[in-house]
Design a protein around this motif. Structure first.
Motif, short mmCIF file in Angstrom:
data_model
loop_
_atom_site.label_atom_id
_atom_site.label_comp_id
_atom_site.label_asym_id
_atom_site.label_seq_id
_atom_site.Cartn_x
_atom_site.Cartn_y
_atom_site.Cartn_z
N LEU A 23 0.55 -1.17 -0.10
CA LEU A 23 -0.14 -0.05 0.36
C LEU A 23 0.80 0.53 0.27
CD1 LEU A 23 -2.82 1.39 0.48
CD2 LEU A 23 -2.33 1.15 2.37
N ARG A 24 1.18 1.92 -1.58
CA ARG A 24 1.62 2.79 -1.28
C ARG A 24 1.57 4.50 -1.10
NH1 ARG A 24 6.80 1.13 -0.93
NH2 ARG A 24 8.00 -0.52 -2.60
N ASP A 25 0.00 4.35 -1.03
CA ASP A 25 -0.12 5.79 -0.56
C ASP A 25 -1.48 5.82 -0.41
OD1 ASP A 25 -0.08 8.25 0.63
OD2 ASP A 25 0.68 9.34 -1.27
N TYR A 26 -1.92 7.03 0.27
CA TYR A 26 -3.94 6.93 -0.33
C TYR A 26 -4.17 8.30 0.26
CZ TYR A 26 -3.31 7.21 5.00
OH TYR A 26 -2.57 7.33 6.72
N MET A 27 -5.77 8.51 -0.16
CA MET A 27 -5.41 10.01 0.44
C MET A 27 -7.20 9.89 0.75
SD MET A 27 -4.94 12.94 -2.91
CE MET A 27 -3.56 13.03 -2.09
N TYR A 28 -8.03 11.16 1.05
CA TYR A 28 -9.02 11.62 0.67
C TYR A 28 -9.83 12.49 0.77
CZ TYR A 28 -8.99 7.32 4.71
OH TYR A 28 -8.86 6.20 4.92
N VAL A 29 -10.79 12.29 -0.11
CA VAL A 29 -11.43 13.74 0.07
C VAL A 29 -13.31 14.30 -0.37
CG1 VAL A 29 -9.60 13.79 -3.33
CG2 VAL A 29 -12.51 12.31 -2.91
N SER A 72 -7.30 -5.72 -6.77
CA SER A 72 -6.23 -5.41 -7.35
C SER A 72 -4.79 -6.26 -7.12
CB SER A 72 -5.82 -3.71 -6.57
OG SER A 72 -7.21 -3.11 -6.76
N ALA A 73 -4.22 -6.03 -5.88
CA ALA A 73 -3.58 -6.92 -5.71
C ALA A 73 -3.43 -8.32 -6.47
CB ALA A 73 -3.17 -7.68 -3.88
N HIS A 74 -4.06 -8.99 -6.43
CA HIS A 74 -4.89 -10.51 -7.02
C HIS A 74 -4.36 -10.44 -8.76
CE1 HIS A 74 -5.93 -12.71 -3.87
NE2 HIS A 74 -5.40 -12.57 -3.82
N LYS A 103 -0.99 -9.25 -9.91
CA LYS A 103 -0.15 -10.34 -9.75
C LYS A 103 -0.41 -11.33 -11.30
CE LYS A 103 1.21 -14.47 -7.88
NZ LYS A 103 0.79 -16.10 -6.73
N GLU A 104 -1.58 -11.74 -11.51
CA GLU A 104 -2.48 -11.93 -12.57
C GLU A 104 -2.25 -11.48 -13.93
OE1 GLU A 104 -3.91 -15.60 -14.30
OE2 GLU A 104 -3.66 -15.08 -12.28
N GLU A 105 -2.23 -10.29 -14.12
CA GLU A 105 -1.59 -9.66 -15.24
C GLU A 105 -0.09 -8.84 -14.93
OE1 GLU A 105 -4.60 -5.69 -15.48
OE2 GLU A 105 -6.25 -7.74 -14.30
N LYS A 106 1.16 -9.02 -14.27
CA LYS A 106 2.25 -8.71 -14.21
C LYS A 106 2.48 -7.46 -14.08
CE LYS A 106 3.60 -13.52 -16.20
NZ LYS A 106 2.77 -13.28 -15.17
N GLY A 107 0.99 -6.37 -13.46
CA GLY A 107 1.17 -5.08 -13.80
C GLY A 107 2.22 -4.87 -12.32
N GLN A 108 2.80 -3.34 -12.24
CA GLN A 108 3.65 -2.92 -11.05
C GLN A 108 2.39 -2.30 -10.20
OE1 GLN A 108 6.92 -0.68 -11.50
NE2 GLN A 108 6.58 -0.95 -10.01
N TYR A 109 1.46 -1.36 -10.89
CA TYR A 109 0.59 -0.53 -9.79
C TYR A 109 -0.59 -0.47 -10.03
CZ TYR A 109 5.06 2.74 -9.02
OH TYR A 109 6.41 2.63 -8.70
N ALA A 110 -1.33 -0.57 -9.15
CA ALA A 110 -2.69 -0.51 -8.99
C ALA A 110 -3.41 0.80 -8.65
CB ALA A 110 -3.66 -1.22 -8.66
N VAL A 111 -4.85 1.32 -8.87
CA VAL A 111 -5.46 3.01 -8.45
C VAL A 111 -6.62 2.36 -7.59
CG1 VAL A 111 -6.53 4.59 -8.84
CG2 VAL A 111 -3.88 4.58 -9.23
N GLU A 133 0.51 -1.28 -4.80
CA GLU A 133 1.84 -2.14 -5.61
C GLU A 133 1.98 -3.19 -5.90
OE1 GLU A 133 6.89 -0.88 -6.82
OE2 GLU A 133 5.42 0.47 -5.64
N ALA A 134 2.65 -3.64 -6.73
CA ALA A 134 2.57 -5.43 -6.68
C ALA A 134 4.12 -5.85 -5.98
CB ALA A 134 3.02 -5.80 -7.91
N TYR A 135 3.82 -6.48 -4.68
CA TYR A 135 4.86 -7.29 -4.21
C TYR A 135 6.49 -7.70 -5.06
CZ TYR A 135 7.31 -9.25 -0.16
OH TYR A 135 8.71 -9.55 0.27
N GLY A 136 7.63 -7.20 -5.09
CA GLY A 136 8.75 -7.95 -6.34
C GLY A 136 8.78 -7.32 -6.61
N LYS A 137 8.32 -6.14 -7.75
CA LYS A 137 8.45 -5.61 -8.69
C LYS A 137 9.77 -5.04 -8.31
CE LYS A 137 5.20 -6.58 -11.25
NZ LYS A 137 6.16 -6.68 -13.45
#
Length: 189
Positions: free
Chosen positions: A52-58, A156-158, A161-169, A185-189
């Motif tokens: 969990l790299r960051d979060y924000m409330y609006v 997002s996390a799954h 991993k499945e789609e071999k991506g780095q970042y999710a929003v 962010e994907a673990y281990g990227k």
């Protein structure tokens, strides 16, 4: 299609467009998530799924911007992280109504909305639909109050991993004009 088109509007009768066919439905559900530092996880035998790299409330005026939190939080979150739309591999946006998520996508891609409401120098851009809620969103799998946020995070996390991506929003609106966004962010990227 005939049956769906015969459904009565839930709001602003008789001319409303929100019906049971294009709204998320309430479901039973429960979730749990363990959030901890990487060091603690590894020292205690847990295998991390994502960071969990960051979060924000609006928040916005609920009178005319009640469900537009994703349009506000996604650009702010990515600006803060120094990322752009093209850097994101996975988008998970909570869908209260089909029209709500479409309005948010359109708002972020609108010069007028971004300039007038968000005080940006122009439009932010369009969330790519081929990266959005690919495993189903609240419209297709339901909306268990109190569990949707963790469901979005786990999807997002799954997906990363499945789609071999780095970042999710992740983005979601909440009652009273509030909203939240998270950068995963994907673990281990």
């Amino acid at each position: 299609m005939e049956k769906l088109s015969s459904l009565k509007p839930a709001f602003i009768k008789p001319h409303g467009t929100i019906t049971a066919a294009n709204s998320s439905y309430m479901t039973d559900g429960a979730t749990a998530a363990l959030i901890m530092t990487e060091d603690f996880a590894l020292a205690n035998g847990y295998k991390p799924k994502a960071y969990l790299r960051d979060y924000m409330y609006v928040s916005q005026d609920p009178k005319d911007q009640l469900l537009l939190s994703p349009a506000y939080v996604i650009p702010k979150l990515l600006d803060k992280a120094g990322l752009q739309l093209k850097d994101i591999d996975v988008f998970e946006i909570h869908e209260a109504f089909a029209g709500q998520v479409l309005a948010n996508i359109k708002a972020m891609d609108s010069d007028y909305f971004c300039t007038e409401n968000m005080k940006r120098s122009g439009k932010f851009g369009r969330v790519p639909l081929d990266k959005l809620n690919l495993w189903g969103g609240s419209l297709s799998i339901g909306h268990p109050f109190g569990a949707t946020g963790v469901r979005l995070a786990i999807h997002s996390a799954h997906r990363l991993k499945e789609e071999k991506g780095q970042y999710a929003v992740i983005a979601a609106c909440a009652a009273g004009g509030h909203g939240v966004g998270m950068l995963v962010e994907a673990y281990g990227k």
